[in-house]
Design a protein around this motif. Structure first.
Motif, short mmCIF file in Angstrom:
data_model
loop_
_atom_site.label_atom_id
_atom_site.label_comp_id
_atom_site.label_asym_id
_atom_site.label_seq_id
_atom_site.Cartn_x
_atom_site.Cartn_y
_atom_site.Cartn_z
N ALA A 63 45.66 46.98 52.26
CA ALA A 63 46.46 47.63 53.28
C ALA A 63 47.63 46.77 53.72
CB ALA A 63 45.59 47.96 54.49
N GLU A 111 42.42 50.26 57.86
CA GLU A 111 42.88 51.07 56.72
C GLU A 111 42.10 50.71 55.47
OE1 GLU A 111 47.00 52.48 54.54
OE2 GLU A 111 46.98 50.62 55.68
N TYR A 140 41.35 55.67 59.47
CA TYR A 140 42.80 55.77 59.42
C TYR A 140 43.40 56.04 60.80
CZ TYR A 140 42.34 55.95 54.35
OH TYR A 140 42.06 55.65 53.04
N ALA A 154 43.66 52.76 62.29
CA ALA A 154 44.74 52.05 61.58
C ALA A 154 46.09 52.48 62.16
CB ALA A 154 44.68 52.34 60.09
N LEU A 167 51.49 55.69 56.31
CA LEU A 167 50.45 56.62 56.80
C LEU A 167 51.03 58.01 57.02
CD1 LEU A 167 48.40 54.48 59.37
CD2 LEU A 167 47.89 54.96 56.97
#
Length: 545
Positions: free
Chosen positions: A69, A291, A300, A303, A325
């Motif tokens: 990530a 993530e 997520y 994240a 994202l």
């Protein structure tokens, strides 16, 4: 270079054998786009729909990319914020090279038809009054119309597979922490670091490692820390023999909670406290862990929360990650406009990867109006910072005259910059320019040099061309065993950046040429070169298909 990839090239006859049946080419479809088929937007967008947008590109769907990530943020060796940092000594335990595969799909295009007509006519007339009125007139006329219809056939979507070389390095910091570092070729130069001690600089979540070439020149190579193990845990896990660390393979699942590479619970707890207190770097790191699903349950939404907090404080890397994202729709609704906003914020701070991705979005009209000039603008900024993939794409634009005036000399400049960083696509294209003398003096030796550089990385087109050079003695001494070796690899290696129909043609011609050359080798020589090719493919498992 707009000519067909597998166009005919005349080869000198090979002594003792029939003329080779058009096996090689000096006329090749461009790496990214065939100018007669697609425009700038399609060419760039299709070539990087999945290539460029998560430091390695917008694609982040593979399990390996999901575990990385905190990805590459390119910084040139003269980056101001990296200057003056004290050097430390790290101990490299081991390194591992792997290949990350990705795919991209070219959009199909509708067929078009246009008719143009031209009409030509003449009129003749006389006027007579015969001496008495009234005046009498008479006239005659004729005309003809010619119409021409131009039709462009529709093209279906095409899917391509490519590979990028990446490096994982396990090292021990001066305070005893074990760290797994990551770098990916195509975006900058990566080295296979042998075990031993190296000078380095720490910059946030990155490590600049200093290496020297044969001339003694020093180079700074930036690696991302994808996992860190606290010193106390590292000491407990340390075996009595030479220390090693576990490197997750690209296709492996996410690391388990008790993996050596996973940060300790204590370390994550400290990170959460720092992030809650407003530390942008801690917020970025915590967002990356959520993530990845490293040390915490993959989430997520969490994240996005922590990336957003860091991004709002102006952290360029978090802005880039947040844009990713939004592009993928992970933790948030997919929103290209929001992705472009955050990429732009990072790009305006000088993040080369964000600049490159923003250029791609302008090429495809994703979240922003489609704009060729903006694509070139952002590609150029990223390329000037040394981002190899941007240098390669900018070279392709100049090579094909897409969005900029066609200029093979400029194409050669940018291809060379990327090629010198190890970008196989650029190496193969630069070899082609030297072969034709486009933008550079024609030089078969230089062509063979760059073909070899790309061929050694598994580029099937370069292997094909290099095999032809050895078969005909162009730029290299004529050597049938070498010709057989590289042509055999071209038949077996994965082919990238090509239309599937051209892939089939390349393999067919490579196989025919290879088989003809086999007749020129003794059984012993043939057996040796076949074993050599087999061993090469075993040593490069990501390349054969």
């Amino acid at each position: 270079m707009n000519a067909g990839l597998l166009g005919k090239v005349d080869l000198p006859p090979i002594a003792g054998a029939a003329q080779l049946p058009d096996p090689l080419t000096r006329r090749r479809t461009d790496v990214l786009c065939h100018a007669s088929m697609i425009g700038l937007a399609d060419a760039l967008y299709l070539a990087h729909t999945l290539f460029g947008r998560r430091k390695a590109g917008i694609m982040r769907s593979s399990s390996f990319l999901g575990s990385l990530a905190v990805m590459l943020l390119f910084v040139s060796s003269n980056a101001a914020f990296a200057k003056g940092k004290p050097r430390i000594t790290i101990e490299v335990v081991n390194s591992e090279t792997s290949q990350r595969q990705y795919t991209y799909t070219t959009p199909g295009r509708k067929g078009t038809s246009q008719t143009n007509c031209n009409t030509n006519g003449t009129t003749n007339g006389t006027i007579n009054d015969y001496g008495v009125g009234p005046i009498q007139t008479s006239s005659t006329g004729n005309s003809n119309t010619n119409c021409t219809t131009t039709t462009t056939a529709a093209t279906p979507p095409q899917t391509y597979v490519r590979s990028i070389t990446q490096e994982h390095v396990n090292a021990i910091l001066p305070d005893g922490r074990q760290v797994t570092l990551w770098c990916q070729n195509g975006f900058r130069h990566c080295d296979y670091l042998l075990p031993g001690k190296y000078e380095a600089e720490i910059d946030g979540n990155s490590l600049f490692v200093y290496v020297h070439d044969l001339s003694g020149k020093e180079h700074r190579i930036k690696y991302k820390a994808v996992s860190i193990q606290e010193a106390a845990v590292a000491q407990q896990a340390e075996p009595e023999t030479e220390p090693t660390a576990t490197i997750p393979p690209p296709s492996s699942a996410q690391p388990s909670a008790n993996s050596e590479a996973v940060p300790s619970a204590e370390g994550i707890g400290t990170l959460k406290v720092q992030a809650a207190a407003g530390d942008a770097d801690a917020q970025l790191r915590l967002g990356a862990l959520y993530e990845q699903g490293e040390g915490v349950v993959q989430d997520y939404i969490q994240a996005e929360t922590w990336y957003s907090k860091a991004a709002q404080q102006g952290n360029a890397e978090a802005q880039f990650d947040l844009g990713g994202l939004y592009y993928d729709g992970k933790g948030v609704s997919q929103d290209y406009a929001q992705a472009a906003i955050w990429y732009r914020k990072a790009a305006e701070q000088g993040d080369a990867d964000a600049q490159f991705n923003l250029g791609l979005m302008y090429a495809g009209g994703e979240g922003v109006p489609q704009d060729e000039s903006e694509t070139v603008h952002w590609f150029h900024k990223a390329a000037e910072q040394g981002l190899a993939v941007a240098q390669f794409d900018l070279g392709s634009l100049f090579d094909n005259g897409l969005g900029v005036p066609q200029d093979h000399a400029q194409a050669a400049i940018w291809y060379r910059k990327a090629a010198e960083q190890g970008n196989a696509d650029a190496q193969e294209e630069l070899g082609g320019l030297y072969s034709f003398g486009r933008g550079v003096p024609q030089d078969e030796a230089q062509a063979a040099f760059w073909y070899r550089r790309a061929a050694e990385q598994g580029d099937a087109k370069a292997q094909f061309m290099l095999g032809g050079d050895y078969a005909t003695g162009q730029g290299v001494p004529q050597d049938y065993a070498e010709a057989y070796f590289w042509l055999d690899l071209a038949v077996a290696s994965k082919v990238t950046r090509m239309d599937p129909n051209d892939i089939a043609k390349l393999r067919e011609k490579a196989a025919k040429t290879r088989d003809l050359i086999a007749s020129l080798l003794t059984p012993a020589d043939l057996s040796r070169v076949q074993e050599r090719a087999r061993k090469w493919l075993e040593d490069h498992p990501a390349n054969p298909q």
